[in-house]
Write a protein that holds these residues in place. Structure first.
Motif, PDB file in Angstrom:
ATOM      1  N   SER A 334      11.495  -1.915  -8.232  1.00 25.56           N
ATOM      2  CA  SER A 334      11.729  -2.497  -9.544  1.00 25.56           C
ATOM      3  C   SER A 334      11.289  -1.474 -10.582  1.00 25.56           C
ATOM      4  N   GLY A 335      12.267  -0.745 -11.103  1.00 26.87           N
ATOM      5  CA  GLY A 335      11.916   0.334 -12.016  1.00 26.87           C
ATOM      6  C   GLY A 335      11.210   1.436 -11.250  1.00 26.87           C
ATOM      7  N   ASN A 336       9.990   1.772 -11.704  1.00 26.17           N
ATOM      8  CA  ASN A 336       9.198   2.802 -11.057  1.00 26.17           C
ATOM      9  C   ASN A 336       8.181   2.221 -10.086  1.00 26.17           C
ATOM     10  N   GLU A 337       8.274   0.944  -9.785  1.00 25.08           N
ATOM     11  CA  GLU A 337       7.307   0.288  -8.903  1.00 25.08           C
ATOM     12  C   GLU A 337       7.987  -0.211  -7.639  1.00 25.08           C
ATOM     13  N   ILE A 338       7.178  -0.468  -6.626  1.00 29.29           N
ATOM     14  CA  ILE A 338       7.643  -0.955  -5.338  1.00 29.29           C
ATOM     15  C   ILE A 338       7.348  -2.447  -5.245  1.00 29.29           C
ATOM     16  N   VAL A 339       8.347  -3.219  -4.795  1.00 27.61           N
ATOM     17  CA  VAL A 339       8.181  -4.658  -4.619  1.00 27.61           C
ATOM     18  C   VAL A 339       7.704  -4.920  -3.197  1.00 27.61           C
ATOM     19  N   VAL A 340       6.594  -5.657  -3.078  1.00 22.50           N
ATOM     20  CA  VAL A 340       5.999  -5.964  -1.778  1.00 22.50           C
ATOM     21  C   VAL A 340       6.329  -7.401  -1.420  1.00 22.50           C
ATOM     22  N   ALA A 341       6.904  -7.589  -0.234  1.00 27.07           N
ATOM     23  CA  ALA A 341       7.319  -8.923   0.195  1.00 27.07           C
ATOM     24  C   ALA A 341       6.222  -9.653   0.949  1.00 27.07           C
ATOM     25  N   ALA A 342       5.383  -8.944   1.692  1.00 27.41           N
ATOM     26  CA  ALA A 342       4.356  -9.610   2.503  1.00 27.41           C
ATOM     27  C   ALA A 342       3.243  -8.625   2.794  1.00 27.41           C
ATOM     28  N   GLY A 343       2.062  -9.186   3.138  1.00 30.65           N
ATOM     29  CA  GLY A 343       0.914  -8.373   3.531  1.00 30.65           C
ATOM     30  C   GLY A 343      -0.264  -8.490   2.588  1.00 30.65           C
ATOM     31  N   ILE A 344      -0.004  -8.680   1.285  1.00 31.12           N
ATOM     32  CA  ILE A 344      -1.078  -8.799   0.295  1.00 31.12           C
ATOM     33  C   ILE A 344      -0.793 -10.005  -0.580  1.00 31.12           C
ATOM     34  N   SER A 345      -1.798 -10.436  -1.321  1.00 31.85           N
ATOM     35  CA  SER A 345      -1.681 -11.632  -2.147  1.00 31.85           C
ATOM     36  C   SER A 345      -2.286 -11.381  -3.521  1.00 31.85           C
ATOM     37  N   PRO A 346      -1.869 -12.168  -4.533  1.00 28.95           N
ATOM     38  CA  PRO A 346      -2.427 -11.995  -5.876  1.00 28.95           C
ATOM     39  C   PRO A 346      -3.950 -12.168  -5.879  1.00 28.95           C
ATOM     40  N   GLY A 347      -4.598 -11.392  -6.757  1.00 32.96           N
ATOM     41  CA  GLY A 347      -6.044 -11.450  -6.870  1.00 32.96           C
ATOM     42  C   GLY A 347      -6.756 -10.354  -6.116  1.00 32.96           C
ATOM     43  N   GLN A 348      -6.120  -9.734  -5.156  1.00 31.97           N
ATOM     44  CA  GLN A 348      -6.737  -8.651  -4.408  1.00 31.97           C
ATOM     45  C   GLN A 348      -6.736  -7.373  -5.235  1.00 31.97           C
ATOM     46  N   THR A 349      -7.697  -6.504  -4.965  1.00 32.27           N
ATOM     47  CA  THR A 349      -7.815  -5.219  -5.648  1.00 32.27           C
ATOM     48  C   THR A 349      -7.272  -4.143  -4.730  1.00 32.27           C
ATOM     49  N   ILE A 350      -6.316  -3.372  -5.246  1.00 36.56           N
ATOM     50  CA  ILE A 350      -5.613  -2.373  -4.443  1.00 36.56           C
ATOM     51  C   ILE A 350      -5.873  -0.992  -5.040  1.00 36.56           C
ATOM     52  N   VAL A 351      -6.166  -0.036  -4.184  1.00 44.49           N
ATOM     53  CA  VAL A 351      -6.363   1.344  -4.615  1.00 44.49           C
ATOM     54  C   VAL A 351      -5.001   1.950  -4.950  1.00 44.49           C
ATOM     55  N   THR A 352      -4.894   2.570  -6.128  1.00 46.83           N
ATOM     56  CA  THR A 352      -3.632   3.144  -6.568  1.00 46.83           C
ATOM     57  C   THR A 352      -3.651   4.665  -6.655  1.00 46.83           C
ATOM     58  N   ALA A 353      -4.794   5.298  -6.518  1.00 41.21           N
ATOM     59  CA  ALA A 353      -4.871   6.756  -6.566  1.00 41.21           C
ATOM     60  C   ALA A 353      -5.993   7.220  -5.656  1.00 41.21           C
ATOM     61  N   GLY A 354      -5.743   8.281  -4.931  1.00 36.82           N
ATOM     62  CA  GLY A 354      -6.723   8.796  -3.983  1.00 36.82           C
ATOM     63  C   GLY A 354      -6.622   8.161  -2.614  1.00 36.82           C
ATOM     64  N   VAL A 355      -5.470   7.584  -2.271  1.00 35.38           N
ATOM     65  CA  VAL A 355      -5.342   6.838  -1.014  1.00 35.38           C
ATOM     66  C   VAL A 355      -5.415   7.755   0.204  1.00 35.38           C
ATOM     67  N   ASN A 356      -5.019   9.002   0.065  1.00 34.72           N
ATOM     68  CA  ASN A 356      -4.996   9.893   1.224  1.00 34.72           C
ATOM     69  C   ASN A 356      -6.366  10.468   1.563  1.00 34.72           C
ATOM     70  N   LEU A 357      -7.363  10.197   0.746  1.00 34.06           N
ATOM     71  CA  LEU A 357      -8.711  10.721   0.987  1.00 34.06           C
ATOM     72  C   LEU A 357      -9.659   9.661   1.526  1.00 34.06           C
ATOM     73  N   LEU A 358      -9.150   8.470   1.811  1.00 29.85           N
ATOM     74  CA  LEU A 358      -9.998   7.369   2.240  1.00 29.85           C
ATOM     75  C   LEU A 358      -9.896   7.147   3.736  1.00 29.85           C
ATOM     76  N   LYS A 359     -10.880   6.435   4.255  1.00 25.78           N
ATOM     77  CA  LYS A 359     -10.891   6.028   5.653  1.00 25.78           C
ATOM     78  C   LYS A 359     -11.415   4.596   5.728  1.00 25.78           C
ATOM     79  N   PRO A 360     -11.081   3.860   6.776  1.00 22.78           N
ATOM     80  CA  PRO A 360     -11.490   2.452   6.854  1.00 22.78           C
ATOM     81  C   PRO A 360     -12.998   2.279   6.735  1.00 22.78           C
ATOM     82  N   GLY A 361     -13.395   1.312   5.900  1.00 26.27           N
ATOM     83  CA  GLY A 361     -14.799   0.999   5.718  1.00 26.27           C
ATOM     84  C   GLY A 361     -15.531   1.883   4.740  1.00 26.27           C
ATOM     85  N   GLN A 362     -14.855   2.826   4.125  1.00 25.84           N
ATOM     86  CA  GLN A 362     -15.521   3.746   3.207  1.00 25.84           C
ATOM     87  C   GLN A 362     -15.867   3.037   1.900  1.00 25.84           C
ATOM     88  N   LYS A 363     -17.054   3.336   1.387  1.00 21.30           N
ATOM     89  CA  LYS A 363     -17.493   2.803   0.105  1.00 21.30           C
ATOM     90  C   LYS A 363     -16.760   3.527  -1.023  1.00 21.30           C
TER      91      LYS A 363
END
Length: 399
Positions: A334-363
């Motif tokens: 949708s424009g410059n954004e991606i539409v997500v059909a399933a997997g996440i829900s409103p109210g959750q906080t999603i990382v939008t930058a620096g995703v390739n430098l993270l690992k599970p459980g990292q603070k």
């Protein structure tokens, strides 16, 4: 005689120095063993993040394809033979009835002459049988011959007449065969391919020239199997060419193949563009965009929030100051954004930058208090948070 006294009682003898050094080293080792090890501080990585909100969005998907004619004929000779002439090249504009190729007509002409000779012989036999029948009819009226003799003459005439008609049909057929040695275009169009050359011997029906009919054009694209059902229901179809990307041409889904292509594993779709401008030429690269207003509230994310986790597309969800990978299903753009059909829900906080430098459980530490406040304000108004600016994305990725 008594030993002399030490003139400097405050200075120890030299013999005592090694013992004192050993004692000092032992004390230092004991203190080091009793001290606690220095704890390593846990790494907290700064990231950019948004809080999700759902809303009605314009779901869009775009595919590249090729401009083709709606009707393209593969022309071939009705008879076999050796090609002796080719009158057109690829890209040539042809008119209805224009000669495209020619075969060697010698064999067909000989067969036509043979059929003509047979026709003349059958015609002579028929005329002779007719004259005989007429004469015997006169004799029968005078009662000079019997009825049986007259019947035999009538039968002979009918057989001669049938032989003549057979010879006439054979002659006409052979005349047509001789005419089939010249291949002509049956429509006004443009030559898109030449599949045979002079000197080649071809069988009847073998395609030798491809002619695309001038008129309505269409775009041929390949649709992935996971988007076939969704795109089939979309009615807003827009076409633009690579040569003029700013010009939008209305389109319509005319045909969608029920079987996937064995090579690409995509489903071939044909998009009709009945009002295509003249500058849209056959073979041009075109882009087809499908868009529709979603009936249900959907979640959008910046493209920078997605990453590849093994074989699935995933995002980082922030919970209790740490991140975890969550697989998502992408429905489109949708424009410059991606539409997500399933997997996440409103109210959750999603990382939008620096995703390739993270690992599970990292603070993590969320940067940009002002941006977070804007996201909260957008949430309260029922809108999706605005995507991050490129500068913010680069800053977050470099942290």
């Amino acid at each position: 005689m008594a030993a002399p006294e030490n003139p400097c009682p405050s200075i120890m003898p030299l013999q005592s120095l090694p013992r004192l050094a050993l004692l000092a080293l032992s004390s230092l080792a004991l203190l080091a063993a009793c001290s606690k090890p220095v704890e390593k501080a846990e790494e907290i990585r700064p990231v950019r993040a948004i809080r999700l909100a759902a809303g009605n969005v314009d779901v869009a998907a775009e595919f590249s394809g090729e401009v083709r004619a709606r009707i393209e004929s593969r022309l071939g000779f009705r008879v076999g033979g050796k090609i002796i002439a080719r009158k057109v090249d690829v890209g040539a504009i042809v008119k209805r009835g224009q000669v495209l190729m020619q075969l060697d007509p010698q064999d067909m002409q000989l067969a036509q002459a043979q059929a003509n000779a047979g026709l003349k012989a059958a015609e002579s036999n028929r005329d002779l049988a007719r004259a005989e029948l007429k004469r015997y009819q006169d004799l029968r009226e005078k009662n000079f011959v019997s009825q049986a003799v007259l019947d035999s003459k009538e039968t002979a005439f009918k057989a001669a007449q049938a032989s003549y008609e057979q010879a006439l049909a054979a002659f006409r057929n052979q005349s047509n065969q001789a005419g089939y040695t010249t291949l002509v275009s049956d429509v006004d169009g443009v030559v898109t391919g030449v599949d045979a050359e002079v000197g080649q011997v071809v069988a009847p029906g073998t395609p030798v020239v491809r002619v695309a009919r001038t008129g309505e054009k269409e775009i041929v694209i390949g649709i992935p199997e996971d988007k076939v059902d969704v795109l089939r229901r979309m009615t807003d179809v827009r076409v633009r060419t690579w040569a003029r990307p700013d010009e939008i041409i209305p389109g319509k889904l005319r045909e969608l193949s029920p079987v996937a292509d064995p090579a690409t594993r995509t489903y071939t779709a044909k998009i009709a563009i009945p009002n295509a401008p003249d500058h849209v030429k056959l073979g041009m690269t075109a882009y087809v965009a499908f868009s529709t207003k979603s009936q249900d509230a959907m979640i959008t994310l910046p493209l920078t929030a997605l990453f590849q986790d093994k074989s699935a597309t995933a995002v980082w969800v922030v919970e209790n100051g740490a991140v975890k990978a969550v697989p998502v299903q992408v429905a489109g753009s949708s424009g410059n954004e991606i539409v997500v059909a399933a997997g996440i829900s409103p109210g959750q906080t999603i990382v939008t930058a620096g995703v390739n430098l993270l690992k599970p459980g990292q603070k993590v530490k969320i940067l940009g208090g002002d941006a977070a406040a804007k996201d909260e304000k957008a949430l309260a108004s029922g809108r999706n948070p605005a995507p991050l600016a490129p500068a913010a994305l680069n800053a977050g990725a470099g942290q």
